[in-house]
Design a protein around this motif. Structure first.
Motif, PDB file in Angstrom:
ATOM      1  N   GLY A   1       0.506  -0.920  -0.386  1.00  0.00           N
ATOM      2  CA  GLY A   1       0.210  -0.109  -0.077  1.00  0.00           C
ATOM      3  C   GLY A   1       0.711   1.111   0.013  1.00  0.00           C
ATOM      4  N   ALA A   2       1.850   1.561   0.589  1.00  0.00           N
ATOM      5  CA  ALA A   2       2.731   2.315   0.642  1.00  0.00           C
ATOM      6  C   ALA A   2       3.574   2.889  -0.209  1.00  0.00           C
ATOM      7  CB  ALA A   2       4.062   2.007   1.696  1.00  0.00           C
ATOM      8  N   ILE A   3       3.714   1.302  -1.473  1.00  0.00           N
ATOM      9  CA  ILE A   3       4.242   1.543  -2.633  1.00  0.00           C
ATOM     10  C   ILE A   3       3.603   1.997  -3.464  1.00  0.00           C
ATOM     11  CG2 ILE A   3       5.132   0.401  -4.375  1.00  0.00           C
ATOM     12  CD1 ILE A   3       6.797  -2.107  -3.038  1.00  0.00           C
ATOM     13  N   GLY A   4       2.739   1.623  -3.935  1.00  0.00           N
ATOM     14  CA  GLY A   4       1.266   2.235  -4.328  1.00  0.00           C
ATOM     15  C   GLY A   4       0.232   3.469  -3.985  1.00  0.00           C
ATOM     16  N   GLY A   5       0.231   3.715  -2.540  1.00  0.00           N
ATOM     17  CA  GLY A   5       0.477   5.036  -2.480  1.00  0.00           C
ATOM     18  C   GLY A   5       1.560   6.609  -3.107  1.00  0.00           C
ATOM     19  N   THR A   6       3.167   6.121  -2.443  1.00  0.00           N
ATOM     20  CA  THR A   6       3.933   6.708  -3.313  1.00  0.00           C
ATOM     21  C   THR A   6       3.987   6.828  -4.866  1.00  0.00           C
ATOM     22  OG1 THR A   6       5.102   6.205  -1.556  1.00  0.00           O
ATOM     23  CG2 THR A   6       6.537   7.271  -2.773  1.00  0.00           C
ATOM     24  N   ALA A   7       3.377   5.633  -6.082  1.00  0.00           N
ATOM     25  CA  ALA A   7       3.825   5.730  -6.615  1.00  0.00           C
ATOM     26  C   ALA A   7       2.561   6.507  -6.828  1.00  0.00           C
ATOM     27  CB  ALA A   7       3.283   4.410  -7.503  1.00  0.00           C
ATOM     28  N   ALA A   8       1.436   7.095  -6.463  1.00  0.00           N
ATOM     29  CA  ALA A   8       0.355   7.766  -7.052  1.00  0.00           C
ATOM     30  C   ALA A   8       0.128   8.787  -6.690  1.00  0.00           C
ATOM     31  CB  ALA A   8      -1.496   7.029  -6.776  1.00  0.00           C
ATOM     32  N   ALA A   9       1.082   9.286  -5.273  1.00  0.00           N
ATOM     33  CA  ALA A   9       1.798  10.436  -5.533  1.00  0.00           C
ATOM     34  C   ALA A   9       2.485  11.305  -6.477  1.00  0.00           C
ATOM     35  CB  ALA A   9       1.432  10.841  -4.128  1.00  0.00           C
ATOM     36  N   CYS A  10       3.009  10.164  -6.944  1.00  0.00           N
ATOM     37  CA  CYS A  10       4.361  11.175  -7.950  1.00  0.00           C
ATOM     38  C   CYS A  10       3.356  10.823  -8.572  1.00  0.00           C
ATOM     39  CB  CYS A  10       5.488   9.679  -7.921  1.00  0.00           C
ATOM     40  SG  CYS A  10       6.693   9.615  -6.393  1.00  0.00           S
ATOM     41  N   ALA A  11       2.643   9.832  -9.745  1.00  0.00           N
ATOM     42  CA  ALA A  11       2.656  10.032 -10.897  1.00  0.00           C
ATOM     43  C   ALA A  11       1.299  11.728 -10.757  1.00  0.00           C
ATOM     44  CB  ALA A  11       1.367   8.573 -10.947  1.00  0.00           C
ATOM     45  N   THR A  12       0.882  11.769  -9.770  1.00  0.00           N
ATOM     46  CA  THR A  12      -0.240  13.543 -10.114  1.00  0.00           C
ATOM     47  C   THR A  12       0.157  13.878 -10.032  1.00  0.00           C
ATOM     48  OG1 THR A  12      -1.635  11.556  -8.427  1.00  0.00           O
ATOM     49  CG2 THR A  12      -2.281  14.121  -8.363  1.00  0.00           C
ATOM     50  N   ALA A  13       1.485  14.221  -9.345  1.00  0.00           N
ATOM     51  CA  ALA A  13       2.956  15.571  -8.974  1.00  0.00           C
ATOM     52  C   ALA A  13       3.126  15.313 -10.662  1.00  0.00           C
ATOM     53  CB  ALA A  13       3.596  15.750  -8.376  1.00  0.00           C
ATOM     54  N   ALA A  14       3.592  14.888 -11.033  1.00  0.00           N
ATOM     55  CA  ALA A  14       4.052  14.555 -12.625  1.00  0.00           C
ATOM     56  C   ALA A  14       2.603  15.345 -13.145  1.00  0.00           C
ATOM     57  CB  ALA A  14       4.432  13.178 -12.358  1.00  0.00           C
ATOM     58  N   ALA A  15       2.168  14.549 -13.104  1.00  0.00           N
ATOM     59  CA  ALA A  15       0.751  15.335 -14.119  1.00  0.00           C
ATOM     60  C   ALA A  15       0.707  16.859 -13.893  1.00  0.00           C
ATOM     61  CB  ALA A  15      -0.322  13.710 -14.483  1.00  0.00           C
ATOM     62  N   THR A  16       0.007  16.531 -12.941  1.00  0.00           N
ATOM     63  CA  THR A  16      -0.222  18.401 -13.067  1.00  0.00           C
ATOM     64  C   THR A  16       0.369  18.903 -12.495  1.00  0.00           C
ATOM     65  OG1 THR A  16      -0.916  16.851 -10.760  1.00  0.00           O
ATOM     66  CG2 THR A  16      -0.813  20.247 -10.786  1.00  0.00           C
ATOM     67  N   SER A  17       1.761  19.066 -12.915  1.00  0.00           N
ATOM     68  CA  SER A  17       3.077  20.075 -13.131  1.00  0.00           C
ATOM     69  C   SER A  17       3.140  20.301 -14.846  1.00  0.00           C
ATOM     70  CB  SER A  17       4.631  19.379 -12.500  1.00  0.00           C
ATOM     71  OG  SER A  17       4.285  19.583 -10.773  1.00  0.00           O
ATOM     72  N   LEU A  18       2.963  19.183 -15.345  1.00  0.00           N
ATOM     73  CA  LEU A  18       3.784  18.793 -16.832  1.00  0.00           C
ATOM     74  C   LEU A  18       2.525  18.750 -17.791  1.00  0.00           C
ATOM     75  CD1 LEU A  18       6.559  15.278 -16.112  1.00  0.00           C
ATOM     76  CD2 LEU A  18       6.701  18.114 -16.804  1.00  0.00           C
ATOM     77  N   THR A  19       1.068  17.995 -17.141  1.00  0.00           N
ATOM     78  CA  THR A  19       0.270  18.649 -18.363  1.00  0.00           C
ATOM     79  C   THR A  19      -0.987  19.592 -17.873  1.00  0.00           C
ATOM     80  OG1 THR A  19      -1.350  16.426 -17.677  1.00  0.00           O
ATOM     81  CG2 THR A  19       0.701  16.143 -19.259  1.00  0.00           C
ATOM     82  N   SER A  20      -1.799  19.840 -18.834  1.00  0.00           N
ATOM     83  CA  SER A  20      -3.544  20.402 -18.344  1.00  0.00           C
ATOM     84  C   SER A  20      -4.939  19.057 -18.106  1.00  0.00           C
ATOM     85  CB  SER A  20      -3.627  21.336 -18.993  1.00  0.00           C
ATOM     86  OG  SER A  20      -3.579  21.249 -20.365  1.00  0.00           O
ATOM     87  N   GLY A  21      -3.942  18.054 -18.096  1.00  0.00           N
ATOM     88  CA  GLY A  21      -5.147  17.072 -18.316  1.00  0.00           C
ATOM     89  C   GLY A  21      -5.050  16.274 -19.951  1.00  0.00           C
ATOM     90  N   GLY A  22      -6.703  16.010 -19.531  1.00  0.00           N
ATOM     91  CA  GLY A  22      -6.800  15.214 -20.786  1.00  0.00           C
ATOM     92  C   GLY A  22      -5.744  13.821 -20.427  1.00  0.00           C
ATOM     93  N   VAL A  23      -6.065  13.635 -22.383  1.00  0.00           N
ATOM     94  CA  VAL A  23      -5.385  11.926 -22.654  1.00  0.00           C
ATOM     95  C   VAL A  23      -4.279  12.621 -21.869  1.00  0.00           C
ATOM     96  CG1 VAL A  23      -4.821  10.859 -24.478  1.00  0.00           C
ATOM     97  CG2 VAL A  23      -6.988  11.833 -24.248  1.00  0.00           C
ATOM     98  N   ALA A  24      -3.296  13.794 -22.114  1.00  0.00           N
ATOM     99  CA  ALA A  24      -1.963  13.248 -21.524  1.00  0.00           C
ATOM    100  C   ALA A  24      -1.736  13.214 -20.254  1.00  0.00           C
ATOM    101  CB  ALA A  24      -0.928  14.905 -22.238  1.00  0.00           C
ATOM    102  N   GLY A  25      -2.719  13.799 -19.674  1.00  0.00           N
ATOM    103  CA  GLY A  25      -2.515  13.654 -18.084  1.00  0.00           C
ATOM    104  C   GLY A  25      -2.074  12.317 -17.928  1.00  0.00           C
ATOM    105  N   LEU A  26      -3.619  11.186 -18.401  1.00  0.00           N
ATOM    106  CA  LEU A  26      -3.591  10.604 -18.309  1.00  0.00           C
ATOM    107  C   LEU A  26      -2.460   8.999 -18.042  1.00  0.00           C
ATOM    108  CD1 LEU A  26      -5.882   8.291 -16.871  1.00  0.00           C
ATOM    109  CD2 LEU A  26      -6.434   7.335 -19.900  1.00  0.00           C
ATOM    110  N   ALA A  27      -1.663   9.317 -19.885  1.00  0.00           N
ATOM    111  CA  ALA A  27      -0.880   8.753 -20.207  1.00  0.00           C
ATOM    112  C   ALA A  27       0.611   9.160 -19.366  1.00  0.00           C
ATOM    113  CB  ALA A  27      -0.530   9.471 -21.644  1.00  0.00           C
ATOM    114  N   VAL A  28       0.691  10.564 -18.281  1.00  0.00           N
ATOM    115  CA  VAL A  28       2.040  11.040 -17.608  1.00  0.00           C
ATOM    116  C   VAL A  28       1.532  10.127 -16.380  1.00  0.00           C
ATOM    117  CG1 VAL A  28       2.650  12.706 -16.668  1.00  0.00           C
ATOM    118  CG2 VAL A  28       2.518  12.763 -19.251  1.00  0.00           C
ATOM    119  N   THR A  29       0.516  10.242 -15.698  1.00  0.00           N
ATOM    120  CA  THR A  29       0.161   9.222 -15.132  1.00  0.00           C
ATOM    121  C   THR A  29       0.380   7.746 -15.241  1.00  0.00           C
ATOM    122  OG1 THR A  29      -1.735  11.286 -14.463  1.00  0.00           O
ATOM    123  CG2 THR A  29      -1.853   9.336 -13.001  1.00  0.00           C
TER     124      THR A  29
END
Length: 136
Positions: free
Chosen positions: A92-120
């Protein structure tokens, strides 16, 4: 609006009506005025909130899913309840860390949509892979 204090700028030898009745409003001086400047941050509070929420949600989803699978192993006698709980919390800790990092990357690099999903998806998979590689 009422004047806090006024000062007359008429000198005794000045007789023109414009100078005779003019006053200047003087405001009290602040003892130590504090001037604040906006700080530049890497992520806005909203992005931090999204990242933390994603990390918590990822932890809950992965740990409960893993615990469900581990309970089958406990009932089959392949693992103890303590081992199942420890394994579930670690994954669970690994999954939570991965989800947090992925959300931070998607929020910083994209404005959402398909690109945000791909980055996530890419970031979560990469972080999860790296952590599992380090652990094992």
């Amino acid at each position: 609006m009422e004047n806090v204090s006024t000062t007359s700028h008429t000198t005794p030898n000045q007789t023109t009506p414009l100078h005779q009745y003019s006053t200047v409003q003087v405001y009290p001086v602040q003892p130590n005025p504090v001037q604040t400047y906006p700080t530049k941050t890497a992520m806005s509070p909203v992005a931090v909130s999204k990242t933390a929420s994603a990390g918590i949600f990822g932890f809950i989803v992965v740990s409960t899913g893993t615990m469900g699978a581990n309970l089958n192993k406990v009932s089959a006698g392949q693992m103890t309840l303590t081992q199942a709980t420890g394994d579930s919390l670690a994954k669970g800790a690994i999954g939570g860390t991965a989800a947090a990092c992925a959300t931070a990357a998607a929020t910083s690099l994209t404005s959402g949509g398909v690109a945000g999903l791909a980055v996530t998806l890419a970031a979560a998979t990469g972080v999860s892979y790296l952590i599992n590689k380090i652990i094992s």
